[in-house]
Design a protein around this motif. Structure first.
Motif, mmCIF file in Angstrom:
data_model
loop_
_atom_site.group_PDB
_atom_site.id
_atom_site.type_symbol
_atom_site.label_atom_id
_atom_site.label_comp_id
_atom_site.label_asym_id
_atom_site.label_seq_id
_atom_site.Cartn_x
_atom_site.Cartn_y
_atom_site.Cartn_z
ATOM 1 N N PRO A 55 -9.182 -5.768 -8.581
ATOM 2 C CA PRO A 55 -9.840 -4.725 -8.716
ATOM 3 C C PRO A 55 -10.001 -4.369 -6.845
ATOM 4 O O PRO A 55 -10.153 -5.308 -6.108
ATOM 5 N N GLU A 56 -9.541 -3.147 -6.555
ATOM 6 C CA GLU A 56 -9.486 -2.706 -5.010
ATOM 7 C C GLU A 56 -8.605 -3.398 -4.250
ATOM 8 O O GLU A 56 -8.439 -3.497 -3.097
ATOM 9 N N GLY A 57 -7.531 -4.027 -4.959
ATOM 10 C CA GLY A 57 -6.307 -4.760 -4.169
ATOM 11 C C GLY A 57 -5.130 -3.899 -4.178
ATOM 12 O O GLY A 57 -5.096 -2.629 -4.831
ATOM 13 N N TRP A 58 -4.253 -4.477 -3.584
ATOM 14 C CA TRP A 58 -2.838 -3.665 -3.333
ATOM 15 C C TRP A 58 -2.234 -3.623 -4.894
ATOM 16 O O TRP A 58 -2.640 -4.482 -5.839
ATOM 17 N N VAL A 64 4.962 -6.260 -2.525
ATOM 18 C CA VAL A 64 6.232 -6.752 -2.258
ATOM 19 C C VAL A 64 6.867 -6.010 -1.073
ATOM 20 O O VAL A 64 7.490 -6.804 -0.303
ATOM 21 N N HIS A 65 6.348 -4.631 -1.141
ATOM 22 C CA HIS A 65 6.906 -4.152 0.313
ATOM 23 C C HIS A 65 6.348 -4.919 1.432
ATOM 24 O O HIS A 65 6.776 -4.723 2.674
ATOM 25 N N HIS A 66 5.062 -5.257 1.394
ATOM 26 C CA HIS A 66 4.327 -6.048 2.431
ATOM 27 C C HIS A 66 5.041 -6.978 2.842
ATOM 28 O O HIS A 66 5.197 -7.574 3.925
ATOM 29 N N CYS A 67 5.465 -7.883 1.896
ATOM 30 C CA CYS A 67 6.103 -9.187 1.977
ATOM 31 C C CYS A 67 7.532 -9.005 2.877
ATOM 32 O O CYS A 67 7.775 -9.744 3.747
ATOM 33 N N ASP A 95 -2.919 -2.925 6.464
ATOM 34 C CA ASP A 95 -3.481 -1.726 5.397
ATOM 35 C C ASP A 95 -2.773 -0.507 5.625
ATOM 36 O O ASP A 95 -2.523 0.341 4.819
ATOM 37 N N LYS A 96 -2.473 0.097 7.042
ATOM 38 C CA LYS A 96 -2.296 1.523 6.999
ATOM 39 C C LYS A 96 -0.875 1.427 6.620
ATOM 40 O O LYS A 96 -0.439 2.381 6.022
ATOM 41 N N TRP A 97 0.172 0.540 6.696
ATOM 42 C CA TRP A 97 1.177 0.430 6.414
ATOM 43 C C TRP A 97 1.539 0.605 4.862
ATOM 44 O O TRP A 97 2.442 1.126 4.734
ATOM 45 N N GLU A 99 -0.068 2.088 2.886
ATOM 46 C CA GLU A 99 -0.519 3.468 2.558
ATOM 47 C C GLU A 99 0.756 4.455 2.777
ATOM 48 O O GLU A 99 0.463 5.791 2.296
ATOM 49 N N MET A 100 1.716 4.006 3.326
ATOM 50 C CA MET A 100 2.935 5.016 3.770
ATOM 51 C C MET A 100 3.947 5.177 2.721
ATOM 52 O O MET A 100 3.701 4.274 1.785
ATOM 53 N N GLU A 101 4.578 6.258 2.850
ATOM 54 C CA GLU A 101 5.262 6.767 1.889
ATOM 55 C C GLU A 101 6.287 5.754 1.507
ATOM 56 O O GLU A 101 6.735 5.743 0.063
ATOM 57 N N ASP A 102 6.782 4.844 2.207
ATOM 58 C CA ASP A 102 7.921 4.049 1.555
ATOM 59 C C ASP A 102 7.135 2.890 0.668
ATOM 60 O O ASP A 102 7.827 2.274 0.072
ATOM 61 N N TYR A 103 5.907 2.572 0.791
ATOM 62 C CA TYR A 103 5.112 1.849 -0.025
ATOM 63 C C TYR A 103 4.914 2.394 -1.313
ATOM 64 O O TYR A 103 4.915 1.706 -2.346
ATOM 65 N N LEU A 104 4.702 3.671 -1.175
ATOM 66 C CA LEU A 104 4.184 4.218 -2.343
ATOM 67 C C LEU A 104 5.010 4.720 -3.443
ATOM 68 O O LEU A 104 4.930 4.943 -4.499
ATOM 69 N N ASN A 105 6.378 5.214 -2.676
ATOM 70 C CA ASN A 105 7.275 6.010 -3.596
ATOM 71 C C ASN A 105 8.659 5.549 -3.477
ATOM 72 O O ASN A 105 9.458 5.859 -4.124
#
Length: 174
Positions: A55-58, A64-67, A95-97, A99-105
């Motif tokens: 809950p409330e996690g990535w 995977v994108h963070h890694c 945390d800001k990275w 939320e960026m487009e390349d993480y989300l889509n």
């Protein structure tokens, strides 16, 4: 006792002193990580990629994108420390990275490919380093201290296990 889903394997514990056997274990973990991560990801359907591991996690995709981003930064930090005297590294806002487009889509498969190639090169570098190389340092301004490359290797072996455990919370919740 409730398991801490943020730190399912516990918090990082820095090694006390250089140990060749431990180092080999850290390198082995870093070497195997991309394959283990890809194997876990293959167990879940693509729609699950957008499911948070807690809950409330990535989401799994964000993890995977963070890694990929984190390990690219670490690889560069190693190269800086090997070629400069205690360089100051550049922290970033994870945390800001996330939320960026390349993480989300962007499908996480692209970051799995990055991790596979990056870890191959990183392990070649790690295996070529001497004990003196592992004693070299970089300064981390957020931690307000220098980290040896030995400690950084231990940290990133832990980081691999840490985020693999996050993915496993979705692939194997028991």
């Amino acid at each position: 006792m409730t398991k801490d889903l943020r730190y399912p394997i516990g918090r990082f514990q820095a090694p006390k002193a250089y140990n060749k056997e431990e180092l080999d274990s850290f390198i082995y973990t870093i070497e195997r990580f991309p394959g283990l991560l890809a194997s876990e990801i293959s167990k879940i359907m693509r729609v699950t990629w957008n499911k948070p591991y807690r809950p409330e996690g990535w989401t799994i995709k964000q993890v995977v994108h963070h890694c990929a981003d984190s390990h690219m930064n670490s690889f560069i930090r190693f190269k800086l420390a090997l070629t400069e005297e205690n360089p100051t590294i550049k922290p970033y806002h994870e945390d800001k990275w996330a939320e960026m487009e390349d993480y989300l889509n962007v499908p996480l498969t692209h970051s799995l490919k990055i991790l596979e190639a990056l870890h191959f090169r990183w392990v070649v570098l790690l295996k070529s380093m001497t004990e003196e190389d592992y004693a070299k340092t970089f300064f981390h301004p957020e931690k307000k201290r220098s980290l040896s490359l030995y400690e950084a290797t231990a940290l990133y072996a832990w980081h691999c296990k840490h985020h693999l455990a996050h993915v496993m919370l979705v692939t194997d919740p028991e």
